[in-house]
Scaffold this active site. Structure first.
Site, PDB file in Angstrom:
ATOM      1  N   LYS A   1      54.735  56.342  54.077  1.00 24.79           N
ATOM      2  CA  LYS A   1      54.870  55.827  55.458  1.00 24.79           C
ATOM      3  C   LYS A   1      56.086  54.923  55.919  1.00 24.79           C
ATOM      4  O   LYS A   1      56.576  55.018  56.961  1.00 24.79           O
ATOM      5  CB  LYS A   1      53.766  55.451  55.703  1.00 24.79           C
ATOM      6  CG  LYS A   1      53.130  55.119  57.177  1.00 24.79           C
ATOM      7  CD  LYS A   1      51.991  54.356  57.496  1.00 24.79           C
ATOM      8  CE  LYS A   1      50.654  55.044  57.555  1.00 24.79           C
ATOM      9  NZ  LYS A   1      49.399  54.093  57.907  1.00 24.79           N
TER      10      LYS A   1
ATOM     11  N   ALA B   1      48.877  43.099  44.690  1.00 27.08           N
ATOM     12  CA  ALA B   1      47.696  42.817  43.570  1.00 27.08           C
ATOM     13  C   ALA B   1      48.461  41.613  42.683  1.00 27.08           C
ATOM     14  O   ALA B   1      49.494  41.676  42.175  1.00 27.08           O
ATOM     15  CB  ALA B   1      47.377  44.062  42.885  1.00 27.08           C
ATOM     16  N   GLN B   2      47.424  40.816  42.504  1.00 29.18           N
ATOM     17  CA  GLN B   2      47.907  39.476  41.565  1.00 29.18           C
ATOM     18  C   GLN B   2      47.122  39.507  40.272  1.00 29.18           C
ATOM     19  O   GLN B   2      47.831  39.348  39.455  1.00 29.18           O
ATOM     20  CB  GLN B   2      47.472  38.270  42.403  1.00 29.18           C
ATOM     21  CG  GLN B   2      48.056  38.224  43.855  1.00 29.18           C
ATOM     22  CD  GLN B   2      47.612  37.060  44.555  1.00 29.18           C
ATOM     23  OE1 GLN B   2      47.743  36.073  44.539  1.00 29.18           O
ATOM     24  NE2 GLN B   2      46.697  37.463  45.380  1.00 29.18           N
TER      25      GLN B   2
ATOM     26  N   ARG C   1      31.341  41.992  42.001  1.00 27.52           N
ATOM     27  CA  ARG C   1      31.907  41.341  43.372  1.00 27.52           C
ATOM     28  C   ARG C   1      30.871  41.232  44.300  1.00 27.52           C
ATOM     29  O   ARG C   1      30.877  40.290  45.275  1.00 27.52           O
ATOM     30  CB  ARG C   1      33.037  42.281  43.702  1.00 27.52           C
ATOM     31  CG  ARG C   1      34.390  41.651  43.026  1.00 27.52           C
ATOM     32  CD  ARG C   1      35.696  42.453  43.358  1.00 27.52           C
ATOM     33  NE  ARG C   1      36.812  41.738  43.090  1.00 27.52           N
ATOM     34  CZ  ARG C   1      38.058  42.467  43.269  1.00 27.52           C
ATOM     35  NH1 ARG C   1      38.099  43.569  43.694  1.00 27.52           N
ATOM     36  NH2 ARG C   1      38.838  41.517  42.800  1.00 27.52           N
TER      37      ARG C   1
HETATM   38  C1  LIG Z   1      45.809  41.358  47.713  1.00 26.87           C
HETATM   39  C2  LIG Z   1      45.350  42.361  47.042  1.00 26.87           C
HETATM   40  C3  LIG Z   1      45.001  42.077  45.720  1.00 26.87           C
HETATM   41  C4  LIG Z   1      44.709  42.814  44.592  1.00 26.87           C
HETATM   42  N1  LIG Z   1      44.554  42.562  43.195  1.00 26.87           N
HETATM   43  C5  LIG Z   1      44.134  43.408  42.258  1.00 26.87           C
HETATM   44  C6  LIG Z   1      44.222  43.239  41.077  1.00 26.87           C
HETATM   45  O1  LIG Z   1      44.556  42.015  40.537  1.00 26.87           O
HETATM   46  N2  LIG Z   1      43.812  44.158  40.145  1.00 26.87           N
HETATM   47  C7  LIG Z   1      43.386  45.500  40.591  1.00 26.87           C
HETATM   48  O2  LIG Z   1      43.166  46.297  39.610  1.00 26.87           O
HETATM   49  N3  LIG Z   1      43.463  45.655  41.852  1.00 26.87           N
HETATM   50  C8  LIG Z   1      43.821  44.639  42.748  1.00 26.87           C
HETATM   51  N4  LIG Z   1      43.836  45.182  44.115  1.00 26.87           N
HETATM   52  C9  LIG Z   1      43.449  46.478  44.541  1.00 26.87           C
HETATM   53  C10 LIG Z   1      44.792  47.540  44.056  1.00 26.87           C
HETATM   54  O3  LIG Z   1      45.873  46.849  44.461  1.00 26.87           O
HETATM   55  C11 LIG Z   1      44.986  48.666  45.020  1.00 26.87           C
HETATM   56  O4  LIG Z   1      43.521  49.287  45.174  1.00 26.87           O
HETATM   57  C12 LIG Z   1      45.534  49.756  44.567  1.00 26.87           C
HETATM   58  O5  LIG Z   1      46.980  49.060  44.103  1.00 26.87           O
HETATM   59  C13 LIG Z   1      45.983  50.926  45.468  1.00 26.87           C
HETATM   60  O6  LIG Z   1      46.871  51.614  44.957  1.00 26.87           O
HETATM   61  P1  LIG Z   1      47.162  53.012  45.803  1.00 26.87           P
HETATM   62  O7  LIG Z   1      48.546  53.539  45.091  1.00 26.87           O
HETATM   63  O8  LIG Z   1      46.050  53.720  45.553  1.00 26.87           O
HETATM   64  O9  LIG Z   1      47.511  52.717  47.223  1.00 26.87           O
HETATM   65  P2  LIG Z   1      48.710  51.452  47.992  1.00 26.87           P
HETATM   66  O10 LIG Z   1      49.259  50.649  46.797  1.00 26.87           O
HETATM   67  O11 LIG Z   1      48.013  50.983  49.117  1.00 26.87           O
HETATM   68  O12 LIG Z   1      49.704  52.505  48.156  1.00 26.87           O
HETATM   69  C14 LIG Z   1      49.280  53.744  49.337  1.00 26.87           C
HETATM   70  C15 LIG Z   1      50.708  53.972  49.772  1.00 26.87           C
HETATM   71  O13 LIG Z   1      50.438  55.221  50.673  1.00 26.87           O
HETATM   72  C16 LIG Z   1      51.368  55.025  51.789  1.00 26.87           C
HETATM   73  N5  LIG Z   1      50.746  55.722  53.017  1.00 26.87           N
HETATM   74  C17 LIG Z   1      49.576  55.411  53.656  1.00 26.87           C
HETATM   75  N6  LIG Z   1      49.412  56.178  54.720  1.00 26.87           N
HETATM   76  C18 LIG Z   1      50.234  57.128  54.514  1.00 26.87           C
HETATM   77  C19 LIG Z   1      50.504  58.465  55.414  1.00 26.87           C
HETATM   78  N7  LIG Z   1      49.835  58.804  56.480  1.00 26.87           N
HETATM   79  N8  LIG Z   1      51.737  59.133  55.119  1.00 26.87           N
HETATM   80  C20 LIG Z   1      52.553  58.807  53.824  1.00 26.87           C
HETATM   81  N9  LIG Z   1      52.157  57.537  53.185  1.00 26.87           N
HETATM   82  C21 LIG Z   1      51.210  56.770  53.620  1.00 26.87           C
HETATM   83  C22 LIG Z   1      51.414  53.426  52.148  1.00 26.87           C
HETATM   84  O14 LIG Z   1      52.428  53.132  52.852  1.00 26.87           O
HETATM   85  C23 LIG Z   1      51.636  53.288  50.618  1.00 26.87           C
HETATM   86  O15 LIG Z   1      52.781  53.297  50.074  1.00 26.87           O
HETATM   87  C24 LIG Z   1      44.380  44.213  45.021  1.00 26.87           C
HETATM   88  C25 LIG Z   1      44.629  44.663  46.417  1.00 26.87           C
HETATM   89  C26 LIG Z   1      45.178  43.809  47.542  1.00 26.87           C
HETATM   90  C27 LIG Z   1      45.169  44.059  48.674  1.00 26.87           C
END
Ligand SMILES: Cc1cc2nc3c(=O)[nH]c(=O)nc-3n(C[C@H](O)[C@H](O)[C@H](O)COP(=O)(O)OP(=O)(O)OC[C@H]3O[C@@H](n4cnc5c(N)ncnc54)[C@H](O)[C@@H]3O)c2cc1C
Length: 398
Positions: A38, A49-50, A270
């Site tokens: 996106k 994620a920290q 949690r």
């Molecule tokens: C502040 C924070 C701290 C965290 N700490 C931890 C931790 O310490 N340990 C742990 O295990 N988890 C942690 N989590 C949770 C974990 O980081 C996330 O759940 C995980 O990284 C999600 O990864 P993902 O690849 O599924 O999605 P994301 O990393 O959210 O990536 C989604 C991607 O899809 C893209 N996208 C969205 N909509 C569209 C679209 N319509 N078309 C094309 N692209 C799109 C976005 O731009 C992004 O690039 C944390 C989350 C947050 C927010």
């Protein structure tokens, strides 16, 4: 004249940890891969994620004990087959990340391991307190070093079956692919806006790709189960919505009410910890921030300085920059909307119920049931991202 489509074997949607892991794995399995996202490649929740990533490396631990912790934390709502994959592939996922250049914080000749909420063993590997940043950076470098094509600023707008696979409209681009991997994350940013609440999430966490999959007939589960992070920053204002790493509690911080009393097991699952905070505030034992928000104390002064300096440097910098030293004074906290527990139904190869459409990371459901343990989401991204990438490459060749 209608624009013509560009053809690839595999199309990945999203550039978080799961999308990048899938993209690298699909390419290494011999597929021609496109990744559409996106915003920029860096814009995602994964980079934020920290705390860390779980894997059973301690001498008293095993994938089976890890799986038991996941099942218990999910209140037996997780899919045991997916959980066995998550915990069984964990060590291999960590070694793969190391091969890509991720340097986990060492200790005594092994990894520095913390015990996170709901865990019966020390199992959380960390890269300081910027674990997600470190993992996504190395995944991105691996992806960019290959020959796959990135379409940035190209949100998925439409997805439809063709005779040989799928046609996607991503921004202004038409892309044909034999198989598609949906890795577009959760929806907690959009949901928090709708509820008028704070969220830890990146603004791109809006959930429309899940909707697209549902419209294609894919099944989903537990979509109503959204997770509150027990420790959102409540004060000062510029820390509101910041996710205070759960490792603060792993290294000794405890939750206290207005009277300075502990009111819950600070390292419980949690949902239990968040609910205990909600209940404490509801019965009038919480505190109020200077701008009138509900809160309780997180007594971070109990964290040994050495642990804080090794495992919480970013958190310390953020708070000290905002005028508060967490090692000298308690901080104010309240739960914030954080994670979409449920999502698209997948099998152990990350295929959804729509043939040729895979899902991994936060967009997928089942691995955590209705309540995720911390540190298992980054793990899920890598474990199921790799499986999705490999399986999609195989499907596209078939
Ligand atoms: C502040 C924070 C701290 C965290 N700490 C931890 C931790 O310490 N340990 C742990 O295990 N988890 C942690 N989590 C949770 C974990 O980081 C996330 O759940 C995980 O990284 C999600 O990864 P993902 O690849 O599924 O999605 P994301 O990393 O959210 O990536 C989604 C991607 O899809 C893209 N996208 C969205 N909509 C569209 C679209 N319509 N078309 C094309 N692209 C799109 C976005 O731009 C992004 O690039 C944390 C989350 C947050 C927010």
């Amino acid at each position: 004249m209608a624009a013509s489509a560009t053809t690839f074997d595999v199309l990945i949607i999203g550039s978080g940890a799961s999308g990048l892991a899938a993209a690298v794995s699909a390419e290494r399995a011999g597929a021609r891969v496109a990744l559409a996202t996106k915003g920029s490649l860096q814009a995602n929740n994964s980079s934020k994620a920290q705390g860390g990533i779980q894997a059973a490396f301690a001498a008293d631990d095993s994938p089976e004990i890890h799986a038991e912790d996941v099942m218990r934390s999910s209140h037996d709502t997780a899919n045991p087959e997916l959980v066995a994959v998550l915990t069984g592939d964990a060590q291999g996922a960590i070694h793969w990340l190391e091969e890509l250049g991720v340097e986990f914080t060492p200790e005594n000749g092994g990894y520095r391991l913390a015990r996170c909420g709901g865990a019966s063993r020390k199992r959380l590997l960390q890269v300081g307190d910027r674990t997600g940043h470190a993992i996504t950076k190395q995944l991105r470098e691996a992806w960019e070093a290959g020959s796959g094509h990135s379409y940035t600023n190209s949100p998925l707008r439409a997805l439809a079956p063709t005779e040989s696979g799928w046609r996607a409209t991503c921004g202004d681009h038409l892309i044909d692919a034999g198989a598609v991997v949906l890795a577009a994350g959760g929806r907690c940013y959009a949901e928090a806006e709708r509820r008028g609440e704070l969220s830890t999430n990146h603004p791109n966490a809006t959930g429309e790709v899940t909707q697209t999959a549902l419209e294609l007939g894919a099944q989903a589960r537990d979509l109503d189960a959204l997770q509150y992070h027990p420790n959102g920053g409540a004060w000062p204002q510029n820390m509101q919505g910041y996710s205070i790493p759960e490792t603060t509690r792993a290294y000794g911080a405890v939750l206290l009410n207005a009277e300075g009393e502990e009111f819950t097991d600070s390292l419980g699952p949690r949902d239990t910890v968040s609910q205990a905070i909600f209940d404490e505030v509801a019965k009038g034992s919480g505190v109020t921030t200077p701008d009138g928000r509900p809160a309780v104390f997180l007594d971070t002064t109990r964290i040994p300085r050495r642990d804080a300096e090794i495992s919480l440097p970013y958190m310390l910098r953020r708070y000290r920059g905002a005028g508060i030293d967490p090692l000298r004074e308690k901080i104010l906290t309240y739960p914030v909307l954080h994670y979409q527990n449920g999502g698209l139904v997948i099998d152990t190869n990350a295929e959804t119920t729509c043939e040729g459409v895979y899902a991994c990371g936060e967009i997928a459901g089942g691995t955590h049931g209705r309540n995720r343990m911390m540190g298992n989401s980054l793990l899920e991204c890598v474990v199921f991202g790799r499986r999705a990438g490999r399986s999609a490459a195989e499907k596209a060749r078939a």
